[in-house]
Scaffold this motif. Sequence first.
Motif, PDB file in Angstrom:
ATOM      1  N   ARG A 177     170.067  34.766 -26.310  1.00 43.39           N
ATOM      2  CA  ARG A 177     168.894  33.930 -26.016  1.00 43.39           C
ATOM      3  C   ARG A 177     169.283  32.851 -25.017  1.00 43.39           C
ATOM      4  NH1 ARG A 177     167.929  32.564 -32.059  1.00 43.39           N
ATOM      5  NH2 ARG A 177     167.435  34.624 -32.852  1.00 43.39           N
ATOM      6  N   LEU A 178     168.366  32.555 -24.126  1.00 46.11           N
ATOM      7  CA  LEU A 178     168.540  31.456 -23.179  1.00 46.11           C
ATOM      8  C   LEU A 178     167.596  30.338 -23.578  1.00 46.11           C
ATOM      9  CD1 LEU A 178     169.647  30.235 -20.508  1.00 46.11           C
ATOM     10  CD2 LEU A 178     167.678  31.324 -19.379  1.00 46.11           C
ATOM     11  N   TYR A 179     168.157  29.166 -23.800  1.00 45.85           N
ATOM     12  CA  TYR A 179     167.367  27.990 -24.168  1.00 45.85           C
ATOM     13  C   TYR A 179     167.389  26.968 -23.045  1.00 45.85           C
ATOM     14  CZ  TYR A 179     167.572  29.357 -29.122  1.00 45.85           C
ATOM     15  OH  TYR A 179     167.457  30.022 -30.321  1.00 45.85           O
ATOM     16  N   ARG A 180     166.297  26.249 -22.930  1.00 44.81           N
ATOM     17  CA  ARG A 180     166.249  25.019 -22.143  1.00 44.81           C
ATOM     18  C   ARG A 180     165.717  23.979 -23.102  1.00 44.81           C
ATOM     19  NH1 ARG A 180     163.749  23.605 -16.226  1.00 44.81           N
ATOM     20  NH2 ARG A 180     164.935  21.686 -16.035  1.00 44.81           N
ATOM     21  N   GLY A 181     166.572  23.082 -23.519  1.00 42.00           N
ATOM     22  CA  GLY A 181     166.231  22.198 -24.626  1.00 42.00           C
ATOM     23  C   GLY A 181     166.136  23.048 -25.887  1.00 42.00           C
ATOM     24  N   ASP A 182     165.043  22.906 -26.624  1.00 48.18           N
ATOM     25  CA  ASP A 182     164.839  23.707 -27.833  1.00 48.18           C
ATOM     26  C   ASP A 182     163.922  24.900 -27.595  1.00 48.18           C
ATOM     27  OD1 ASP A 182     166.448  22.061 -29.372  1.00 48.18           O
ATOM     28  OD2 ASP A 182     164.805  20.705 -29.874  1.00 48.18           O
ATOM     29  N   VAL A 183     163.555  25.136 -26.349  1.00 50.70           N
ATOM     30  CA  VAL A 183     162.617  26.210 -26.005  1.00 50.70           C
ATOM     31  C   VAL A 183     163.375  27.461 -25.556  1.00 50.70           C
ATOM     32  CG1 VAL A 183     160.737  26.867 -24.440  1.00 50.70           C
ATOM     33  CG2 VAL A 183     160.875  24.532 -25.324  1.00 50.70           C
ATOM     34  N   VAL A 184     163.025  28.603 -26.154  1.00 47.24           N
ATOM     35  CA  VAL A 184     163.621  29.866 -25.727  1.00 47.24           C
ATOM     36  C   VAL A 184     162.948  30.287 -24.426  1.00 47.24           C
ATOM     37  CG1 VAL A 184     163.975  32.294 -26.288  1.00 47.24           C
ATOM     38  CG2 VAL A 184     164.109  30.576 -28.096  1.00 47.24           C
ATOM     39  N   GLU A 185     163.749  30.385 -23.364  1.00 43.71           N
ATOM     40  CA  GLU A 185     163.241  30.757 -22.044  1.00 43.71           C
ATOM     41  C   GLU A 185     163.277  32.268 -21.826  1.00 43.71           C
ATOM     42  OE1 GLU A 185     162.272  28.686 -19.261  1.00 43.71           O
ATOM     43  OE2 GLU A 185     162.094  27.127 -20.778  1.00 43.71           O
ATOM     44  N   ALA A 186     164.277  32.940 -22.445  1.00 44.96           N
ATOM     45  CA  ALA A 186     164.441  34.382 -22.258  1.00 44.96           C
ATOM     46  C   ALA A 186     165.301  34.937 -23.387  1.00 44.96           C
ATOM     47  CB  ALA A 186     165.087  34.671 -20.906  1.00 44.96           C
ATOM     48  N   THR A 187     165.145  36.235 -23.636  1.00 48.96           N
ATOM     49  CA  THR A 187     165.980  36.935 -24.608  1.00 48.96           C
ATOM     50  C   THR A 187     166.404  38.265 -24.007  1.00 48.96           C
ATOM     51  OG1 THR A 187     164.104  38.025 -25.671  1.00 48.96           O
ATOM     52  CG2 THR A 187     164.797  35.906 -26.586  1.00 48.96           C
ATOM     53  N   GLY A 188     167.494  38.796 -24.515  1.00 51.57           N
ATOM     54  CA  GLY A 188     167.949  40.096 -24.040  1.00 51.57           C
ATOM     55  C   GLY A 188     169.017  40.652 -24.952  1.00 51.57           C
TER      56      GLY A 188
END
Length: 105
Positions: free
Chosen positions: A23-34
Amino acid sequence: MSSLSTHVLDTALGRPAQNVQVRLYRGDVVEATGTTDADGRIAELQPELEHGTYRLWFDVASYAAETGQDIFFPEVSVTFTVADERHYHVPLLLSPFAFSTYRGS
């Protein structure tokens, strides 16, 4: 805008780490998954990154269970800063009691 890819290598088994959830986070928000492919790669996790701080989270526990390994770190988080327009490649090298990472290209 910058882009991001990742690659996970299992140094204990000497092969790419397939089926690692990322998972890619920016702050506490998930920006992308893979999920890593047979070559241990996610070629383009995020095609456009704005400048700022991000965190890659790797589900090592599920991968370890799938491969029958005891691994000390059940998850790995790598925090990094995007400060320019280049491509960011953030690989992860796993072993049962250690991990390492670096900025590739």
